[in-house]
Design a protein around this motif. Sequence first.
Motif, PDB file in Angstrom:
ATOM      1  N   ALA A 386       0.852  -1.192   0.000  1.00 57.07           N
ATOM      2  CA  ALA A 386       0.000   0.000   0.000  1.00 57.07           C
ATOM      3  C   ALA A 386       0.885   1.239   0.000  1.00 57.07           C
ATOM      4  O   ALA A 386       2.017   1.206   0.495  1.00 57.07           O
ATOM      5  CB  ALA A 386      -0.916   0.007   1.226  1.00 57.07           C
ATOM      6  N   VAL A 387       0.359   2.320  -0.560  1.00 51.51           N
ATOM      7  CA  VAL A 387       1.091   3.587  -0.635  1.00 51.51           C
ATOM      8  C   VAL A 387       0.242   4.672  -0.002  1.00 51.51           C
ATOM      9  O   VAL A 387      -0.931   4.847  -0.362  1.00 51.51           O
ATOM     10  CB  VAL A 387       1.413   3.971  -2.096  1.00 51.51           C
ATOM     11  CG1 VAL A 387       2.189   5.291  -2.138  1.00 51.51           C
ATOM     12  CG2 VAL A 387       2.190   2.860  -2.792  1.00 51.51           C
ATOM     13  N   VAL A 388       0.827   5.391   0.954  1.00 54.41           N
ATOM     14  CA  VAL A 388       0.135   6.499   1.617  1.00 54.41           C
ATOM     15  C   VAL A 388       0.847   7.792   1.246  1.00 54.41           C
ATOM     16  O   VAL A 388       2.060   7.928   1.457  1.00 54.41           O
ATOM     17  CB  VAL A 388       0.121   6.317   3.153  1.00 54.41           C
ATOM     18  CG1 VAL A 388      -0.558   7.515   3.818  1.00 54.41           C
ATOM     19  CG2 VAL A 388      -0.578   5.020   3.528  1.00 54.41           C
ATOM     20  N   VAL A 389       0.090   8.729   0.671  1.00 50.54           N
ATOM     21  CA  VAL A 389       0.638  10.005   0.217  1.00 50.54           C
ATOM     22  C   VAL A 389       0.138  11.100   1.148  1.00 50.54           C
ATOM     23  O   VAL A 389      -1.071  11.234   1.360  1.00 50.54           O
ATOM     24  CB  VAL A 389       0.198  10.312  -1.229  1.00 50.54           C
ATOM     25  CG1 VAL A 389       0.718  11.677  -1.667  1.00 50.54           C
ATOM     26  CG2 VAL A 389       0.681   9.219  -2.170  1.00 50.54           C
ATOM     27  N   TYR A 390       1.081  11.872   1.714  1.00 50.94           N
ATOM     28  CA  TYR A 390       0.691  13.046   2.494  1.00 50.94           C
ATOM     29  C   TYR A 390       1.101  14.298   1.720  1.00 50.94           C
ATOM     30  O   TYR A 390       2.262  14.453   1.332  1.00 50.94           O
ATOM     31  CB  TYR A 390       1.354  13.084   3.877  1.00 50.94           C
ATOM     32  CG  TYR A 390       1.072  14.388   4.583  1.00 50.94           C
ATOM     33  CD1 TYR A 390      -0.075  14.543   5.335  1.00 50.94           C
ATOM     34  CD2 TYR A 390       1.924  15.484   4.432  1.00 50.94           C
ATOM     35  CE1 TYR A 390      -0.366  15.754   5.942  1.00 50.94           C
ATOM     36  CE2 TYR A 390       1.637  16.700   5.031  1.00 50.94           C
ATOM     37  CZ  TYR A 390       0.489  16.831   5.786  1.00 50.94           C
ATOM     38  OH  TYR A 390       0.190  18.024   6.373  1.00 50.94           O
ATOM     39  N   ALA A 391       0.124  15.185   1.481  1.00 51.07           N
ATOM     40  CA  ALA A 391       0.417  16.452   0.797  1.00 51.07           C
ATOM     41  C   ALA A 391      -0.603  17.486   1.233  1.00 51.07           C
ATOM     42  O   ALA A 391      -1.791  17.183   1.343  1.00 51.07           O
ATOM     43  CB  ALA A 391       0.354  16.272  -0.720  1.00 51.07           C
ATOM     44  N   PRO A 392      -0.168  18.723   1.492  1.00 51.66           N
ATOM     45  CA  PRO A 392      -1.140  19.781   1.779  1.00 51.66           C
ATOM     46  C   PRO A 392      -2.030  20.007   0.560  1.00 51.66           C
ATOM     47  O   PRO A 392      -1.673  19.651  -0.576  1.00 51.66           O
ATOM     48  CB  PRO A 392      -0.261  20.999   2.078  1.00 51.66           C
ATOM     49  CG  PRO A 392       1.061  20.687   1.448  1.00 51.66           C
ATOM     50  CD  PRO A 392       1.206  19.206   1.489  1.00 51.66           C
ATOM     51  N   GLY A 393      -3.193  20.594   0.786  1.00 56.83           N
ATOM     52  CA  GLY A 393      -4.237  20.675  -0.222  1.00 56.83           C
ATOM     53  C   GLY A 393      -3.794  21.102  -1.602  1.00 56.83           C
ATOM     54  O   GLY A 393      -4.063  20.421  -2.605  1.00 56.83           O
ATOM     55  N   TYR A 394      -3.071  22.225  -1.721  1.00 55.22           N
ATOM     56  CA  TYR A 394      -2.708  22.731  -3.045  1.00 55.22           C
ATOM     57  C   TYR A 394      -1.764  21.782  -3.752  1.00 55.22           C
ATOM     58  O   TYR A 394      -1.795  21.620  -4.983  1.00 55.22           O
ATOM     59  CB  TYR A 394      -2.100  24.131  -2.929  1.00 55.22           C
ATOM     60  CG  TYR A 394      -0.698  24.179  -2.371  1.00 55.22           C
ATOM     61  CD1 TYR A 394       0.412  24.225  -3.218  1.00 55.22           C
ATOM     62  CD2 TYR A 394      -0.483  24.171  -0.998  1.00 55.22           C
ATOM     63  CE1 TYR A 394       1.695  24.255  -2.704  1.00 55.22           C
ATOM     64  CE2 TYR A 394       0.794  24.199  -0.478  1.00 55.22           C
ATOM     65  CZ  TYR A 394       1.888  24.245  -1.334  1.00 55.22           C
ATOM     66  OH  TYR A 394       3.155  24.261  -0.815  1.00 55.22           O
ATOM     67  N   MET A 395      -0.874  21.108  -2.977  1.00 52.23           N
ATOM     68  CA  MET A 395       0.057  20.167  -3.585  1.00 52.23           C
ATOM     69  C   MET A 395      -0.663  18.884  -4.001  1.00 52.23           C
ATOM     70  O   MET A 395      -0.345  18.289  -5.038  1.00 52.23           O
ATOM     71  CB  MET A 395       1.196  19.841  -2.620  1.00 52.23           C
ATOM     72  CG  MET A 395       2.239  20.925  -2.520  1.00 52.23           C
ATOM     73  SD  MET A 395       2.963  21.342  -4.134  1.00 52.23           S
ATOM     74  CE  MET A 395       3.575  19.763  -4.675  1.00 52.23           C
ATOM     75  N   LEU A 396      -1.633  18.448  -3.204  1.00 45.82           N
ATOM     76  CA  LEU A 396      -2.391  17.269  -3.586  1.00 45.82           C
ATOM     77  C   LEU A 396      -3.166  17.534  -4.873  1.00 45.82           C
ATOM     78  O   LEU A 396      -3.263  16.650  -5.734  1.00 45.82           O
ATOM     79  CB  LEU A 396      -3.337  16.857  -2.452  1.00 45.82           C
ATOM     80  CG  LEU A 396      -4.036  15.498  -2.630  1.00 45.82           C
ATOM     81  CD1 LEU A 396      -3.015  14.369  -2.758  1.00 45.82           C
ATOM     82  CD2 LEU A 396      -4.980  15.217  -1.473  1.00 45.82           C
ATOM     83  N   ASP A 397      -3.691  18.749  -5.006  1.00 47.37           N
ATOM     84  CA  ASP A 397      -4.374  19.101  -6.257  1.00 47.37           C
ATOM     85  C   ASP A 397      -3.425  18.976  -7.453  1.00 47.37           C
ATOM     86  O   ASP A 397      -3.807  18.510  -8.527  1.00 47.37           O
ATOM     87  CB  ASP A 397      -4.941  20.519  -6.176  1.00 47.37           C
ATOM     88  CG  ASP A 397      -6.221  20.587  -5.347  1.00 47.37           C
ATOM     89  OD1 ASP A 397      -6.936  19.568  -5.291  1.00 47.37           O
ATOM     90  OD2 ASP A 397      -6.485  21.650  -4.758  1.00 47.37           O
ATOM     91  N   ARG A 398      -2.176  19.381  -7.290  1.00 46.76           N
ATOM     92  CA  ARG A 398      -1.212  19.320  -8.392  1.00 46.76           C
ATOM     93  C   ARG A 398      -0.825  17.871  -8.714  1.00 46.76           C
ATOM     94  O   ARG A 398      -0.477  17.552  -9.851  1.00 46.76           O
ATOM     95  CB  ARG A 398       0.038  20.131  -8.047  1.00 46.76           C
ATOM     96  CG  ARG A 398      -0.243  21.627  -7.849  1.00 46.76           C
ATOM     97  CD  ARG A 398       1.021  22.430  -7.698  1.00 46.76           C
ATOM     98  NE  ARG A 398       1.794  22.445  -8.946  1.00 46.76           N
ATOM     99  CZ  ARG A 398       2.875  23.216  -9.133  1.00 46.76           C
ATOM    100  NH1 ARG A 398       3.287  24.012  -8.160  1.00 46.76           N
ATOM    101  NH2 ARG A 398       3.531  23.172 -10.264  1.00 46.76           N
ATOM    102  N   MET A 399      -0.882  16.992  -7.706  1.00 45.10           N
ATOM    103  CA  MET A 399      -0.527  15.593  -7.900  1.00 45.10           C
ATOM    104  C   MET A 399      -1.716  14.738  -8.319  1.00 45.10           C
ATOM    105  O   MET A 399      -1.545  13.578  -8.705  1.00 45.10           O
ATOM    106  CB  MET A 399       0.031  15.014  -6.585  1.00 45.10           C
ATOM    107  CG  MET A 399       1.266  15.696  -6.061  1.00 45.10           C
ATOM    108  SD  MET A 399       1.658  15.126  -4.379  1.00 45.10           S
ATOM    109  CE  MET A 399       1.938  13.393  -4.636  1.00 45.10           C
TER     110      MET A 399
END
Length: 692
Positions: A386-399
């Motif tokens: 499994a892969v867990v990605v942590y990113a603040p909102g604006y960065m998650l939008d870019r990813m």
Amino acid sequence: MTHRLEPLLNPASIALIGASGDAGRIGGMPLDLLTRFGYGGRIFPVNPKYQEVFGLRCWPDIESVPQPVDLAVLAIGAAEVTPMLERCHARGVRAAIVYAAGFAEAGGAGARLQQELEQFAAASGMVVAGPNCMGFANLNTQAHTAFASVFKTAPMQREPGKVSLLTQSGNVCAAVYAIARRLDLPFSQFINTGNEACVDFSAYLDYLAQDPHTEIVLGYLEQLRDGPGFVRACRELERRGKVLIALKAGATDKGAQAVRSHTSALAGDQRVYSAAFRQLGVIEAGDFAQMAQLAGLAMLRHRSAGRRVAVLTMSGALGAILADRFVAAGLDLPELPQDLQATLRGGIPDYGMVGNPVDVTGNVVNNPGFVRAALQALATSDAIDAVVVYAPGYMLDRMAEALADVARAHPRLFAAIDTGAAQCRQALREAGVAVFDDLGLAVSALAPFLAWCEARKRPHDAGAPAPIAPDLPPLPCNEAAARAYLGRFGLADAARVARDADQAVALAGELGYPVALKILSADIAHKTEAGGVALGLADAAAVRAAHARLHAAAARHAPGARLDGMLVQRMERGVAELIVGATRDPVFGPVLTVGLGGVLTELYGDTSHRVLPIGLEEAGRMLRELKVFPLLDGYRGKPRADVAAACRAIVAVGDALLASPGAAEIEVNPLLVKEAGQGVAMLDALILPHSQ
């Protein structure tokens, strides 16, 4: 689907007896919901006070209703219930829901009312839910029979339901539904069981196991009335690829009852329930929010995942926190293979971590294309589940686009943690990515879900019930008889019985000094507490002195106890001491407990439990669950223990209880586990009858 609960949970017609035109009253709220949400079946309000309610003709009594009725909902007082049920049955009504309280939970007259209701249901064959029941809702047909305002306030459901709620509390049912609907989980059935006078939790679970519109069950229970029925229903859920997520309330400490054995104190209700859940493929939850989040993960159907997690963050600090939390919750963060690390290093500066956690650093802003390559590499690695990605909102939008594309393309569980306000959350969920807005919630949901996925990969190891043994000694029996009986199941017995001091000395010489001496009495279960054990006796004089001392101690401790002589045992050396005990749980029947043995057993409470029967592999898993297992596995250079022999002994104790209907408990404490290849030794054994 043909099931006796079908008219209760999927009715084609509903009569509400005690109908009201007031949507705020118990007799009016279900009618308001039925008409508001467009129930397609026939609705028959019954109350002589009204001509019409909610635009529906109101009938004066059940006898006046002109068509057959599947389900009668009784919004009337407790004293009127059974006479009304009799009238409904005479009119061919197949099932009923009883709202009224004031039955068994009230005691006295209420208990008598419930007994009358139960007798009627048994004699008539009518399916009766409750009493003291909020009612139900079939969200796929909009058959609302619950007086629950939550359906008016929770987000409206637009798709067919796959999740069913089954609780022993109406308020819990409403609370979990509200939380889960905020996560957009689509529901099929909303069931609360009430007093379970005629239909219990296990019977409803059996229905849901067979229900084609249920894939996930969220269950809240306080006490099961039919443990074997629960086991059968869970097995059916598992066979059909469904999952039960359960919250068990009402932990009970049975230690005060355990006056004769340690096992009873250790195998408390909550421990046995948790053990049964693990064996039956049930995911155990601790609160309502966790239940809802677990259901969201189960909806993704990534059932091939496991404990090995890769964490990808834009922050070294968050990576460290997540690593700590996941490991503490029982998951693994394996070091990534060198070839995978090399791929990641292609876009991550030297100061960013690539081993796991993976810190892509803020540099990813300058190289957004690298995100897709990194996710692709993680999605195709055999080293993780499994892969867990942590990113603040604006960065998650870019990813988001890359994450969604990779998640769609590969059967790998992806989860994203967004503590900001990303706009992409719904798009990610539609791509099969689990999205959390809180780090703690993410860990509390992912850890048990991934552990459950891992456990599903293992083949079942239930063992086989032992045949009934014809020569169980008369109970209560002394330790010598208990040891002899356990010997039939493969546990070697090296102890000898001495009738007097001279024989004790002779036997000690044969066995070899030093020896232990113990009083032998069916009336003294715990010999240490009675002063009835002498250890490390080095010669004949010590044996004679101990013999006299132990006799005197037994007389003081239990003046009326029968004394059958002394047990002589050679002092044994080993790696560790265990307790192995089998007892009969009032819900699940025969259960097994393994833990740290000796006189400190109850103090440490380091135990593992299983519902019997089990096999050797399951016995090994029990040992590995113990905090003291490292002592058996060569801790700090110490010799490794004979774990295989310990597993055989564990299975033997369980088989002995299964083969002995007349025994309530069988306990070996301590079981000395010797060095690898040297076996085990029973240092003490106990069999108790049902009456004690």
